[in-house]
Design a protein around this motif. Structure first.
Motif, PDB file in Angstrom:
ATOM      1  N   THR A   1      -2.091 -36.409 -25.798  1.00 46.63           N
ATOM      2  CA  THR A   1      -1.288 -35.548 -24.919  1.00 46.63           C
ATOM      3  C   THR A   1      -0.537 -34.522 -25.747  1.00 46.63           C
ATOM      4  OG1 THR A   1       0.571 -37.086 -25.025  1.00 46.63           O
ATOM      5  CG2 THR A   1      -0.981 -37.380 -23.212  1.00 46.63           C
ATOM      6  N   ASP A   2      -0.076 -33.436 -25.053  1.00 50.20           N
ATOM      7  CA  ASP A   2       0.743 -32.449 -25.748  1.00 50.20           C
ATOM      8  C   ASP A   2       2.214 -32.841 -25.636  1.00 50.20           C
ATOM      9  OD1 ASP A   2       1.593 -31.756 -23.204  1.00 50.20           O
ATOM     10  OD2 ASP A   2       0.440 -29.889 -23.123  1.00 50.20           O
ATOM     11  N   GLN A   3       3.113 -31.990 -26.122  1.00 48.96           N
ATOM     12  CA  GLN A   3       4.532 -32.325 -26.163  1.00 48.96           C
ATOM     13  C   GLN A   3       5.147 -32.443 -24.769  1.00 48.96           C
ATOM     14  OE1 GLN A   3       6.965 -29.071 -27.749  1.00 48.96           O
ATOM     15  NE2 GLN A   3       5.188 -27.699 -27.526  1.00 48.96           N
ATOM     16  N   ASP A   4       4.475 -31.894 -23.740  1.00 49.27           N
ATOM     17  CA  ASP A   4       4.972 -32.003 -22.370  1.00 49.27           C
ATOM     18  C   ASP A   4       4.311 -33.142 -21.604  1.00 49.27           C
ATOM     19  OD1 ASP A   4       6.670 -29.757 -22.686  1.00 49.27           O
ATOM     20  OD2 ASP A   4       4.934 -28.426 -22.394  1.00 49.27           O
ATOM     21  N   GLY A   5       3.508 -33.941 -22.290  1.00 47.59           N
ATOM     22  CA  GLY A   5       2.869 -35.076 -21.652  1.00 47.59           C
ATOM     23  C   GLY A   5       1.566 -34.764 -20.965  1.00 47.59           C
TER      24      GLY A   5
END
Length: 693
Positions: free
Chosen positions: A35-39
């Motif tokens: 996942t990225d930093q925003d989920g």
């Protein structure tokens, strides 16, 4: 002899440094989500799994895959190497690390984890149980691609000039001393209010695609790395042209960032390399001040130099070095055959001006002539010499000049010429050709004067010819005397030529095999059959797993020896091992190491395989009479005689051939329990009479 069933034994020594063992790999499967930093799930990310064991293979990547539309991945049937450790005999584990790269999101990693192929034990009964997976437990490693920054900078020299084409590396870079090795460090910074977390370290950074960790500077000396993890600390290095060397540093991405047209830019690293100064050196005769050509100059300073620190003077004595500012030891090596000595001179290279000049006067030597003849004035070729000085009684080998080591000997006229330093010396015969021996008596001191010629004469005696068949006592005389005569004759042979052979090795030491078990297997070997000794041992002692290494090639000219082999490494590449021995030094080259090692054979523990290591004959004195030497005949069966020698400290045992004296078995047993066994098989007599196993 019946075939034995392999039984696993207690481990007692390691096949790697520190006693660490690597056993058969185990199959594991790993799953997770990226996942990225925003989920949000990341599709199309490339994920890798690498072994994180101590002393891993050169290529640690075990498998790779890509994430699906939901950011999920599965790595199935990954063959993970497993290790054991003497300090933790009950812990058998394989360590691994999952990491990934994603377009526009940089790279990330999961902490190192271990797979322990056995049921989970009681809580806290083993170290780091919270970072280990046990038999039957699902392995889930999720990856979070956090915030990134753009790292950029400019590479300059200390004169203010940008450096184009410089190579900048982050996280992992080539060791300048061993180009095939890597130095690496990359970790996320821990918050001040939290303890250090090993999961923040990217242990497998050296396995990353090089394009992610390397960049070249443009014409203005600028470089950039996109999408580097923020709040990280890592090792970085820059290298340019060989004369500029390299520079390494620790860089962080936690400082204030500035907005650029294409995203955030972290505080950049702007390395400054020291530019070399031009150093013009003029080499001259120290006495006459005349220019000297052909002198090789070496500049030795405080750092490793890759270029610019060596040059050769031209006919006018001119040479040019390229050196950064600093203090140097300048060594002048005159041309071979010239009457000059190796000379050293201290110089300082300043920051200014950029072009500097120095003059170096080379010392004049003295000519030494050594003559070797027989008592009837016949020249003796192949005689080497050593000497001692009036300030030190340590004997040193005489060389033909002071620049390099060549261990010269007299020519066919019995003459050796050398250029030496002035002083008081006494000379000795150190190398005697076959068939001669040095005359007894102490040589007088010789005063050697600069620019003069000194002559020293030596007289050698002819030795008695080696033993012949007629000198060997007949079978009806004392057994020991007859065998000693045969052994003495074999020791007189000097082999010259090329021998090709193979050696065996044990890849691991996971089993204890008793000495009696090995003796039982080896003594039953039938050398007349088609089975080789390694295959025979593996049939009867399969836990030894004996393997061939080689083939080796040995070249001997009677005194000098060269031994070489080409072997395959774990990645399928070829490695070269070469050892050369001149009777005094061993020169060893291994392609797995960038260094060439030189050892003094008399002072070093390094062993070089020689011809005598391939054919064992007991050493005997030059003369032997009717007195027994301590051998006891304990048996005589089937044309073989068993001899024993007993003392308070040990018992030695030999099994020899009655007709030739060939030693089939040579062993000893100390009272304290230690011992050794050597075996030879299938003796073959060469046309000249030398016997080979």
């Amino acid at each position: 002899m019946p075939k034995r069933t392999a039984k696993k034994r207690t481990r007692d020594a390691g096949s790697r440094a520190g006693g660490i063992h690597e056993t058969e790999p185990v199959s594991i499967s790993i799953q997770g989500t990226a996942t990225d930093q925003d989920g949000r799930p990341l599709a199309g990310a490339t994920l890798y799994v690498a072994t994180a064991n101590a002393f891993t293979a050169p290529d640690p990547i075990l498998a790779q895959t890509t994430t699906d539309e939901a950011g999920k991945y599965v790595l199935k049937d990954v063959m993970l190497p497993v290790q054991t450790f003497p300090a933790k005999p009950d812990v058998v584990e394989g360590k691994f690390q999952v990491f990934g790269v994603s377009q526009g999101h940089g790279f990330t990693w999961h902490g190192v984890r271990a797979s322990r192929p056995r049921p989970r034990p009681a809580a806290d009964s083993e170290p780091e149980m919270d970072r280990a997976y046990y038999q039957g437990e699902a392995i889930t490693n999720d990856l979070l691609f956090g915030p990134t920054v753009r790292v950029a900078g400019q590479v300059m020299d200390d004169l203010g000039n940008p450096i184009a084409g410089a190579k900048v590396q982050i996280g992992a870079f080539n060791d300048p001393r061993r180009p095939s090795s890597k130095m690496y460090r990359f970790q996320l910074l821990a918050p001040e209010d939290r303890p250090a977390d090993p999961d923040r370290s990217f242990t497998s950074i050296y396995s990353m695609p090089e394009s992610r960790l390397s960049a070249a500077t443009d014409a203005a000396g600028r470089y950039e790395f996109l999408h580097v993890p923020r709040d990280a600390s890592f090792a970085a290095a820059v290298s340019a042209m060989p004369e500029l060397g390299y520079l390494s540093a620790t860089v962080t991405t936690s400082g204030p960032a500035t907005k650029g047209d294409d995203g955030e830019t972290a505080v950049g690293w702007n390395p400054v390399l020291t530019a070399p100064r031009t150093v013009a050196v003029r080499t001259i005769d120290r006495a006459s001040k005349e220019p000297l050509g052909g002198v090789v100059l070496h500049a030795y300073g405080g750092q490793i130099r890759f270029a610019g620190n060596e040059a050769r003077s031209d006919a006018e004595g001119r040479a040019v070095l390229r050196l950064p500012p600093g203090h140097y030891r300048l060594v002048a090596e005159p041309a071979s055959g010239s009457p000059y000595l190796r000379t050293e001179h201290e110089i300082d290279v300043g920051k200014e001006p950029t072009e500097q000049a120095h003059e170096l006067g080379v010392h004049v030597g003295a000519l030494l002539i050594l003559e070797a003849t027989t008592d009837d004035s016949q020249p003796v070729e192949g005689v080497g010499f050593s000497y001692e000085t009036d300030t030190s009684r340590d004997r040193r080998e005489l060389q033909s000049q002071t620049v390099f080591v060549d261990h010269p000997t007299t020519d066919r006229d019995g003459v050796l010429r050398a250029v030496v330093e002035p002083g008081r010396r006494r000379f000795f015969v150190s190398t005697v050709p076959e068939g001669y021996e040095a005359a007894e008596g102490e040589m007088p001191w010789t005063d050697i004067v600069t620019g003069s010629t000194s002559t020293v004469r030596f007289e050698l005696r002819r030795k008695q010819p080696p033993a012949t068949d007629a000198d060997v006592p007949s079978a009806s005389t004392d057994v020991e005397l007859r065998l000693r005569g045969l052994w003495r004759r074999q020791n007189e042979f000097k082999f010259k030529g090329t021998v090709t052979y193979r050696t065996t090795y044990r890849p691991t030491y996971d089993y204890i095999i008793s000495r009696d078990e090995i003796r039982e297997a080896v003594t039953g070997f039938d050398s007349s059959g088609s089975t080789d000794i390694a295959s025979w041992i593996n049939q009867h002692l399969p836990e030894l797993d004996v393997r061939f290494a080689g083939p080796y090639q040995m070249v001997v000219d009677g005194r000098r020896l060269r031994r070489s082999t080409i072997r395959s490494n774990t990645t399928g590449g070829l490695e070269t091992l070469i050892e050369a021995f001149n009777g005094v030094e061993i020169v060893q080259y291994d392609s797995t190491n960038a260094q060439v090692s030189v050892y003094d054979y008399r002072l070093s523990r390094v062993h070089i395989d020689g011809i005598d290591d391939l054919r064992r004959w007991p050493l005997v004195g030059q003369q032997f009479g009717g007195r027994r030497q301590g051998y006891n005949v304990v048996a005589s069966v089937g044309g073989k005689t068993v001899l024993e020698v007993q003392s308070d400290a040990m018992t030695s045992r030999s099994v020899v051939d009655d007709a030739t004296g060939f030693v089939y078995e040579l062993s000893f047993q100390q009272k304290g329990g230690n011992g050794q066994d050597e075996f030879q098989f299938a003796p073959v007599e060469l046309p000249g009479g030398m016997i080979w196993p």
